[in-house]
Scaffold this motif. Structure first.
Motif, PDB file in Angstrom:
ATOM      1  N   LEU A 187       0.817  -1.205   0.000  1.00  0.00           N
ATOM      2  CA  LEU A 187       0.000   0.000   0.000  1.00  0.00           C
ATOM      3  C   LEU A 187       0.852   1.255   0.000  1.00  0.00           C
ATOM      4  N   ALA A 188       0.214   2.351  -0.378  1.00  0.00           N
ATOM      5  CA  ALA A 188       0.899   3.644  -0.373  1.00  0.00           C
ATOM      6  C   ALA A 188       1.042   4.138   1.058  1.00  0.00           C
ATOM      7  N   PRO A 189       2.119   4.851   1.383  1.00  0.00           N
ATOM      8  CA  PRO A 189       2.264   5.417   2.726  1.00  0.00           C
ATOM      9  C   PRO A 189       1.240   6.517   2.959  1.00  0.00           C
ATOM     10  N   GLN A 190       0.999   6.832   4.222  1.00  0.00           N
ATOM     11  CA  GLN A 190       0.109   7.938   4.553  1.00  0.00           C
ATOM     12  C   GLN A 190       0.626   9.220   3.913  1.00  0.00           C
ATOM     13  N   SER A 191      -0.270   9.959   3.284  1.00  0.00           N
ATOM     14  CA  SER A 191       0.118  11.232   2.686  1.00  0.00           C
ATOM     15  C   SER A 191      -0.364  12.376   3.561  1.00  0.00           C
TER      16      SER A 191
END
Length: 329
Positions: A272-276
């Motif tokens: 998953l993508a990291p927290q933005s």
């Protein structure tokens, strides 16, 4: 582009068809009973949806709000890159979470809704019948009693607006069951202090088991609001004429307050993508001339005031569009 508005409009149309022919007086009485029950903080002694009329009243009165809250939460989860192929909704009744998931995840191929109330499941089947969404049209609505669910697993398991009906041992058992069955779990409750307290207990369980929080928290530390405030968000619902009549309301919209938590089991987070962003916006932003002020939950586990001024250029323009519940640009 989000498909949520189209699904919300389709759901409103399906609900209008479903309650057609039901006495307005019966709907109003059943709605009053539901309102009284939802204002209570004690566990339910019997199923809340006790008859077809109660089910119809619930669907018209509550389903748009539940759908809106779940759409907001699942949209945030989708933004992290979660792309489930299967959904299992425990205690899902008429299928609000199924509609929200279909709008949030283009990857979704299979939907199963489990509930103990056959009348609710029957209405759920009626609502999705003829839906242009293939995944909704072929969704499974199956009767099962909590604690005796069939042996099913899914990429995503949802438990929405269910825990308030149970005592704490039953809540814990349901959450443990959801974690056993899912690669990811999303739990939503009313955006009240007691709803937040239930979500906070679920969050602690997930973290203690080594799961990674997807949202809304930008950290896995202790909640900085505990004991002084409560974490909740809002989703706006456009009311239909039927919805306004049932609620005795004049406005064409309402804001559904909700609390939620989502997490993935160890290993899944790697894809998953990291927290933005710089944290989660906890209240309506204050938009002033030349700056925007936010109350934010930060990645370091603290909360506080953040100000984005016009001098920040692109960030300021993004901040002007940010709303309660979004990540801070």
């Amino acid at each position: 582009m989000s498909r949520t508005p189209a699904y919300a409009a389709e759901l409103r149309a399906a609900l209008a068809r479903a309650v057609r022919g039901v006495s307005e007086r019966d709907l109003a009485r059943a709605t009053e009973a539901l309102v009284s029950r939802y204002r209570s903080v004690s566990p339910a002694a019997a199923p809340i949806l006790a008859s077809p009329v109660h089910v119809a009243a619930y669907a018209a009165y509550r389903m748009p709000a539940t759908h809106a809250a779940l759409s907001r939460a699942l949209g945030d989860v989708a933004d992290r890159g979660l792309a489930p192929r299967s959904l299992l909704d425990l205690g899902g009744g008429t299928g609000a979470a199924a509609w929200a998931a279909a709008g949030a995840f283009e990857s979704l191929e299979r939907v199963t809704v489990l509930d103990q109330v056959e009348d609710a499941l029957a209405l759920g089947r009626e609502l999705v019948r003829g839906s242009p969404s293939e995944v909704l049209a072929r969704a499974t609505f199956a009767r099962a009693v909590a604690g005796d669910w069939p042996s099913l697993e899914a990429d995503l398991v949802t438990v929405s607006y269910v825990l308030s009906e149970l005592d704490e041992p039953s809540q814990d058992a349901l959450v443990a069951d959801a974690m056993h069955r899912g690669q990811a779990v999303v739990v939503a409750e009313p955006g009240t202090p007691d709803g937040y307290a239930r979500v906070l207990r679920v969050r602690s369980t997930l973290i203690e088991a080594g799961w990674t929080i997807l949202g809304p928290c930008p950290h896995a530390s202790a909640c900085p609001l505990a004991g002084s405030d409560w974490c909740h968000f809002a989703a706006r619902i456009n009311r239909s004429a039927e919805h306004r009549r049932l609620k005795g309301a004049e406005l064409s919209y309402e804001d559904e307050k909700f609390s939620w938590v989502g997490a993935v089991r160890p290993g899944v987070v790697d894809s998953l993508a990291p927290q933005s962003g710089s944290g989660r916006i906890l209240r309506h932003p204050l938009k002033r001339k030349g700056f925007v002020e936010f109350q934010v939950c930060r990645p370091d586990g603290t909360t506080g005031r953040e100000v984005v001024s016009k001098k920040a250029g692109r960030r300021y323009r993004a901040a002007r569009d940010a709303e309660w519940g979004d990540t801070l640009p």
